[in-house]
Structure formats: C-alpha cells, structure tokens
Motif scaffolding. Structure first.
Motif, PDB file in Angstrom:
ATOM      1  N   MET A  26      40.225  15.583  40.276  1.00  0.00           N
ATOM      2  CA  MET A  26      39.439  16.496  41.083  1.00  0.00           C
ATOM      3  C   MET A  26      40.280  17.682  41.547  1.00  0.00           C
ATOM      4  O   MET A  26      39.770  18.790  41.696  1.00  0.00           O
ATOM      5  N   ARG A  27      41.549  17.472  41.771  1.00  0.00           N
ATOM      6  CA  ARG A  27      42.405  18.564  42.222  1.00  0.00           C
ATOM      7  C   ARG A  27      42.533  19.630  41.133  1.00  0.00           C
ATOM      8  O   ARG A  27      42.404  20.826  41.403  1.00  0.00           O
ATOM      9  N   GLN A  28      42.784  19.201  39.915  1.00  0.00           N
ATOM     10  CA  GLN A  28      42.905  20.179  38.833  1.00  0.00           C
ATOM     11  C   GLN A  28      41.556  20.818  38.539  1.00  0.00           C
ATOM     12  O   GLN A  28      41.482  22.028  38.263  1.00  0.00           O
ATOM     13  N   ASP A  76      41.071  24.814  38.864  1.00  0.00           N
ATOM     14  CA  ASP A  76      40.614  25.546  37.686  1.00  0.00           C
ATOM     15  C   ASP A  76      39.334  26.322  37.992  1.00  0.00           C
ATOM     16  O   ASP A  76      39.156  27.452  37.519  1.00  0.00           O
ATOM     17  N   ALA A  77      38.442  25.734  38.802  1.00  0.00           N
ATOM     18  CA  ALA A  77      37.219  26.437  39.183  1.00  0.00           C
ATOM     19  C   ALA A  77      37.528  27.633  40.080  1.00  0.00           C
ATOM     20  O   ALA A  77      36.915  28.698  39.938  1.00  0.00           O
ATOM     21  N   LEU A 121      48.647  25.637  41.752  1.00  0.00           N
ATOM     22  CA  LEU A 121      48.528  24.969  40.457  1.00  0.00           C
ATOM     23  C   LEU A 121      48.218  25.958  39.352  1.00  0.00           C
ATOM     24  O   LEU A 121      48.760  25.858  38.247  1.00  0.00           O
ATOM     25  N   PHE A 122      47.357  26.931  39.632  1.00  0.00           N
ATOM     26  CA  PHE A 122      47.026  27.984  38.668  1.00  0.00           C
ATOM     27  C   PHE A 122      47.243  29.338  39.346  1.00  0.00           C
ATOM     28  O   PHE A 122      46.369  29.853  40.036  1.00  0.00           O
ATOM     29  N   SER A 169      44.395  37.286  39.081  1.00  0.00           N
ATOM     30  CA  SER A 169      43.383  38.067  38.360  1.00  0.00           C
ATOM     31  C   SER A 169      42.395  37.162  37.643  1.00  0.00           C
ATOM     32  O   SER A 169      41.608  37.632  36.813  1.00  0.00           O
ATOM     33  N   GLY A 170      42.461  35.879  37.937  1.00  0.00           N
ATOM     34  CA  GLY A 170      41.513  34.954  37.336  1.00  0.00           C
ATOM     35  C   GLY A 170      41.652  34.876  35.830  1.00  0.00           C
ATOM     36  O   GLY A 170      42.740  34.710  35.287  1.00  0.00           O
ATOM     37  N   ASP A 171      40.522  35.028  35.148  1.00  0.00           N
ATOM     38  CA  ASP A 171      40.449  34.866  33.693  1.00  0.00           C
ATOM     39  C   ASP A 171      40.644  36.187  32.953  1.00  0.00           C
ATOM     40  O   ASP A 171      40.357  36.276  31.763  1.00  0.00           O
TER      41      ASP A 171
END
Length: 414
Positions: free
Chosen positions: A207-209, A213-214, A225-226, A230-232
């Motif tokens: 759930m954390r990843q 990611d969302a 983590l990410f 600038s997002g995607d």
C-alpha cells in the motif's frame, strides 16, 4: 484512530500548484489526473468511465496507462511512451497544456442466454484524443483503468505471501483449465522483485508503494520513495520539467513528506469491509452454492487468514472473506488490453475482490464493473469472462433465470 482520521483528511485534501502560501498543500502537477485522492476514489468506492448521463462528467476516476514494447532494464516494469510517459495526463495547472483526453467508442455485442433472454454487452475502443505533444509512439499500448474500491486493503496486504503463492497453478497440473499465477514486481523500498498484490494486474507490492506511485503519477507530487516533483512529465515536456515545485525541508525535501505519506497509508490500510446483513438468508446461501458449483470460487477464493502484521496488530490473524486469490488469470481476448505489466501478459488480470460489491450503487452511484467499467451490471461483468473464466461463464449462461437471480443475490449480499 487519530492517525486514521488525519490520514482521511490528507486523502481528501485538494492540492494546489506551486508557489503557494499553503506550502503543506502545494506542488500539484504541472500535469495531473486529479487534485486529490478522493477525486478518483469518491467515497472510497469504484471509479467509472465518462458517460454522457453524468452531470459535468469527465474521466477523473479513469486513467489510460501508456507504455511501449519492452521491459525496463533494472525493474522489469513497463517502458513509458517517450512523449507522454506512463499514463495520459488530462488536467494541467494554469499555463500548461494537458497531454490529451480519453476517447471511447462502444460497439454493441449481443448475447443470448440459455433461456432466450437477450443481453447486450458494450465493447469499448480507446484512443488518445488531441495529443498536445505530437504523435505518441507508433507501438503505443493503452490500458484503461478505473479507480478500484479502497476497502479491506490492509487485510489483503496482511495475507502471507507464501499462502498466496501456494494457490498458484501456472502449469495447470490439475487440468482444470485454470492456471493462476503470481505477478512478481519491483519493490522500490526493498530494491528487489517481490509478490504483487494491488492494482488491476497486481502491479504494486504494498500500500505504501501504491500510494506513493499514485501521488507521483496521478497528482504530480514527489515523495521520498518517488522523487518526481514534475510527476510523469517526460524530457520532451521541458516547460513541465522547469515549473516550480513544492519540495520543502519541512516535508523531507519532498512535496508529500514521510509523515503525510504514512498517514495516508494508515487510512487506506484500515478502511473496513462492510458487514453482511443477510449472509445466512436461504436465497443467498442457495446462490452461494450455485456460485461455487459453476466454478466461480476457483479464482474468487472465498476466504483467507491474515498473518502477523508488524505494526497494526488488529489486522493480524483475522479470517477474511474477500473472494479473490490475488493471482493473475488469462481472461481471454474480449478483456485483453494487450499491454504486459511485469509478469502479467496483455491477456491477464488479477482476480478482483468481490467483498462490498453489492453496495456499489449505494456508495458510488453506479454499477459499472471490470477494469474499464464496460460492464453496467454484474450480469454483464460475468458474461465478459473468457479464457480461464470461460467455463464458469458458460455455466452461468445455461442456468435458469431463477438460478441466475440467486447467484446475483449472493453477489449483492457481499
């Protein structure tokens, strides 16, 4: 309980672009799909495709995953489109053009049931409308996804991996035409391949990843983590890359710091499964028997026992009834998106949990099911089953109208 409620507030928070006077809520985009988690997971329920009969409707609870053939060198995951990234961003902050929009057309597919009743399915086709950064890659693969319901996720995460793996039969050694198998995905926390559990193709391990990611993909918000402020946005999207971001020392040099992320995970992991009021009703029990007899439970595994959860003891050692094996199954050409994701082929999908499915209308205001919401009710959802689900689907078709109604009554009791 306090952490859960604060996590709910963050889940519902509407993010704004940078720079902003509200530094704990800025960093949105520049390109994004939604301004809050709640915008996609309205009332923590299921998303839906855009429909003309919804007031002011758009695709806010539906996204298009994008990729091109091949696998990422380190992780084995999907390779994003060079111009549009891993998903189509159909919203943008002021001064930035959106990437494009989802265009859907439907073709009627008539089906006649065993007693002569006629049902019309709708077969969707998808394309990127008005792409603003040039033509996508010529081999672009598209996979539409509606937001799944949020209940019981912490319980699913607490099922021991060895128990899930034990349920797989990738070589179909028992010759029952069902060969569920696990998706092995990249853990960015552990820096290795692990069991995938979440997402329509079980592409996320925890759930954390999933949450991080969302934040990155759906809202353009960086976490530890990410680290994607600038997002995607891809390299060709220079204005997006150069836009101000909301990273601050107070948020661990991210836009969503560790404390905020962990609170959202606590919320998402502890949304309870609604109690069943009529589980022992005679009609429900009759429908359950038919459900089992025609083979639905071979993939929709009724029950599990959770293991020892290291931090949330109330999730430990619980008998749960999600009606999923959390494994991948070939569901046939009709449901195929032809887009691989880690070990999942373009024909495979994770068995979705069925708990809470009978409350979809009450919670979400619709009864759209499957990964892209093409099914407008449970009967249509069953009739779309192909591949490993074909035999159970065909047995459902041959049932009497009374027995079909009993199966639906059972499903609506969950």
């Amino acid at each position: 309980e306090s952490d859960f409620r604060v996590g709910n507030a963050i889940f519902r928070k509407v993010w704004v672009s940078s720079p902003s006077s509200t530094q704990s809520s800025d960093g949105l985009g520049p390109l994004y799909n939604a301004r809050s988690c709640q915008r996609c997971h309205l009332k923590d329920g299921r998303g839906h495709p855009p429909e003309a009969n919804w007031p002011d409707d758009n695709a806010v609870s539906m996204i298009l995953r994008l990729s091109i053939p091949g696998a990422a060198a380190k992780t084995g995951g999907t390779v994003p489109d060079p111009k549009y990234g891993g998903q189509l961003q159909d919203h943008a902050i002021q001064g930035h053009p959106v990437e494009g929009h989802i265009h859907i057309t439907y073709k009627d597919v008539p089906v006649t049931l065993g007693d002569g009743e006629a049902v019309t399915l709708r077969h969707p086709s998808y394309r990127v409308e008005t792409p603003r950064y040039g033509k996508p890659h010529r081999d672009l693969m598209i996979s539409p996804r509606i937001a799944p319901q949020m209940i019981g996720l912490g319980l699913l995460e607490a099922i021991p991996a060895k128990d899930i793996l034990a349920g797989g039969d990738p070589e179909d050694r028992d010759n029952d035409q069902i060969s569920g198998r696990a998706n092995t995905v990249w853990s960015f926390e552990q820096n290795k391949k692990v069991l995938g559990r979440f997402g329509w193709k079980a592409g996320q391990p925890t759930m954390r990843q999933q949450s991080a990611d969302a934040f990155a993909g759906d809202m353009g918000l960086a976490t530890m983590l990410f680290d994607k402020p600038s997002g995607d946005c891809m390299s060709i999207q220079t204005a997006c890359r150069a836009a101000p971001n909301g990273k601050t020392p107070e948020q661990d040099n991210a836009e969503v710091g560790e404390e905020l992320l962990n609170l959202v995970v606590t919320y998402a992991s502890n949304l309870a499964v609604p109690a069943r009021d009529d589980a022992k009703d005679a009609g429900v029990l009759a429908g359950q028997k038919i459900f089992n007899d025609i083979g639905c439970a071979r993939c929709h595994t009724p029950s599990w026992v959770t293991g020892d959860h290291p931090t949330q003891r109330h999730l430990s050692n619980q008998k749960i009834w999600p009606y999923t094996d959390l494994l991948l199954h070939d569901m046939g050409e009709g449901l195929a998106d032809h887009r691989p994701e880690y070990d999942a082929t373009g024909m495979e999908w994770r068995t979705p949990p069925l708990w809470g499915i009978g409350l979809t209308q009450a919670v979400s205001g619709h009864t759209y099911f499957l990964h892209d919401g093409r099914a407008r009710n449970l009967t249509e959802a069953i009739l779309w089953h192909g591949g490993e689900g074909q035999a159970a689907r065909d047995r459902f078709v041959t049932l009497s109208k009374t027995d079909r109604a009993m199966v639906l009554r059972f499903l609506n009791s969950l």
